[in-house]
Motif scaffolding. Structure first.
Motif, short mmCIF file in Angstrom:
data_model
loop_
_atom_site.label_atom_id
_atom_site.label_comp_id
_atom_site.label_asym_id
_atom_site.label_seq_id
_atom_site.Cartn_x
_atom_site.Cartn_y
_atom_site.Cartn_z
N LEU A 49 0.83 -1.20 0.00
CA LEU A 49 0.00 0.00 0.00
C LEU A 49 0.86 1.26 0.00
O LEU A 49 0.50 2.27 -0.61
CB LEU A 49 -0.96 0.00 1.19
CG LEU A 49 -2.06 -1.07 1.12
CD1 LEU A 49 -2.92 -1.04 2.38
CD2 LEU A 49 -2.92 -0.91 -0.12
N ILE A 52 1.85 1.89 -3.55
CA ILE A 52 0.73 2.49 -4.28
C ILE A 52 0.59 3.96 -3.89
O ILE A 52 0.40 4.83 -4.72
CB ILE A 52 -0.58 1.71 -4.02
CG1 ILE A 52 -0.46 0.26 -4.47
CG2 ILE A 52 -1.76 2.40 -4.70
CD1 ILE A 52 -0.21 0.04 -5.95
N SER A 53 0.72 4.22 -2.60
CA SER A 53 0.64 5.59 -2.12
C SER A 53 1.74 6.46 -2.71
O SER A 53 1.54 7.65 -2.97
CB SER A 53 0.71 5.61 -0.59
OG SER A 53 0.64 6.92 -0.11
N VAL A 81 -6.28 1.30 -10.77
CA VAL A 81 -5.27 0.79 -9.85
C VAL A 81 -5.60 -0.67 -9.58
O VAL A 81 -6.78 -1.03 -9.46
CB VAL A 81 -5.27 1.60 -8.53
CG1 VAL A 81 -4.34 0.99 -7.51
CG2 VAL A 81 -4.88 3.03 -8.80
N LEU A 83 -4.72 -4.15 -7.19
CA LEU A 83 -4.10 -4.87 -6.08
C LEU A 83 -4.62 -6.29 -6.11
O LEU A 83 -5.83 -6.50 -6.30
CB LEU A 83 -4.46 -4.24 -4.73
CG LEU A 83 -3.82 -2.91 -4.39
CD1 LEU A 83 -4.39 -2.36 -3.10
CD2 LEU A 83 -2.32 -3.04 -4.27
N ALA A 156 -5.89 3.06 -3.23
CA ALA A 156 -5.35 1.95 -2.42
C ALA A 156 -5.94 1.99 -1.03
O ALA A 156 -6.22 0.94 -0.43
CB ALA A 156 -3.83 2.03 -2.35
N SER A 157 -6.18 3.17 -0.50
CA SER A 157 -6.77 3.27 0.83
C SER A 157 -8.20 2.73 0.84
O SER A 157 -8.66 2.19 1.84
CB SER A 157 -6.73 4.70 1.35
OG SER A 157 -7.72 5.49 0.71
N HIS A 159 -9.17 0.17 -0.91
CA HIS A 159 -8.97 -1.28 -0.79
C HIS A 159 -8.67 -1.64 0.65
O HIS A 159 -9.19 -2.62 1.18
CB HIS A 159 -7.85 -1.76 -1.71
CG HIS A 159 -8.17 -1.71 -3.15
ND1 HIS A 159 -9.04 -2.59 -3.74
CD2 HIS A 159 -7.77 -0.86 -4.13
CE1 HIS A 159 -9.16 -2.30 -5.03
NE2 HIS A 159 -8.39 -1.26 -5.28
#
Length: 163
Positions: A49, A52-53, A81, A83, A156-157, A159
């Motif tokens: 993560l 991704i961030s 995005v 994951l 991502a957050s 997710h």
């Protein structure tokens, strides 16, 4: 003479010797439109993560079937995005900051939802009947509340919050 640049790059985490975050930031600065996919072995949720961030658009496990990796690359090329489920399914560490979920305003939640769908600022503005500049203000507050620096990090957050 027209100079061509790549739209997407796939990098194995072993190739850059633990310098993933620095590599992502440098690539994003040099090529802001570049889509970045990382391939690796590790499944440490917070590290992935964080990647991704930092601005990566996907993380795929090298052990995944080739058709799943191809699907992830196509998703990233289309502006999303990615994951892997195995990363999203990992337990959230106990020290995760639960206050982040409550720190968003209702409008920021709406913007985040549309962002996760892959909507552009213009699309979000149109769907929420707001000015594009207002969306940029909401995104800035959203990034700060989530502790991220990019659209990919915000997605991502989503997710991370879903599990």
């Amino acid at each position: 003479m027209h100079r061509q640049t790549a739209n997407l790059i796939i990098i194995h985490t072993d190739v850059i010797n633990g310098q993933c975050h620095t590599t992502v930031r440098n690539l994003r600065l040099a090529y802001p439109r570049l889509r970045i996919v990382f391939v690796g072995q590790g499944q440490e949720r917070m590290k992935i993560l964080a990647l991704i961030s930092a601005g990566a658009h996907a993380y795929v496990l090298e052990s995944m079937p080739m058709d799943v990796i191809a699907k992830a690359v196509r998703m990233v090329a289309a502006g999303h995005v990615y994951l892997p489920d195995s990363v999203a399914d990992l337990a959230i560490p106990e020290h995760a900051d639960d206050r982040r979920a409550g720190a968003l305003t209702r409008r920021q939640e709406q913007v985040l939802h549309l962002l996760a769908e892959g909507a552009s600022n213009k699309d979000i503005a149109h769907r929420l009947n707001l000015a594009e500049g207002t969306i940029k203000v909401h995104l800035s507050g959203l990034f700060k509340a989530l502790g991220v620096h990019s659209r990919a990090g915000a997605v991502a957050s989503v997710h991370a919050r879903a599990y």
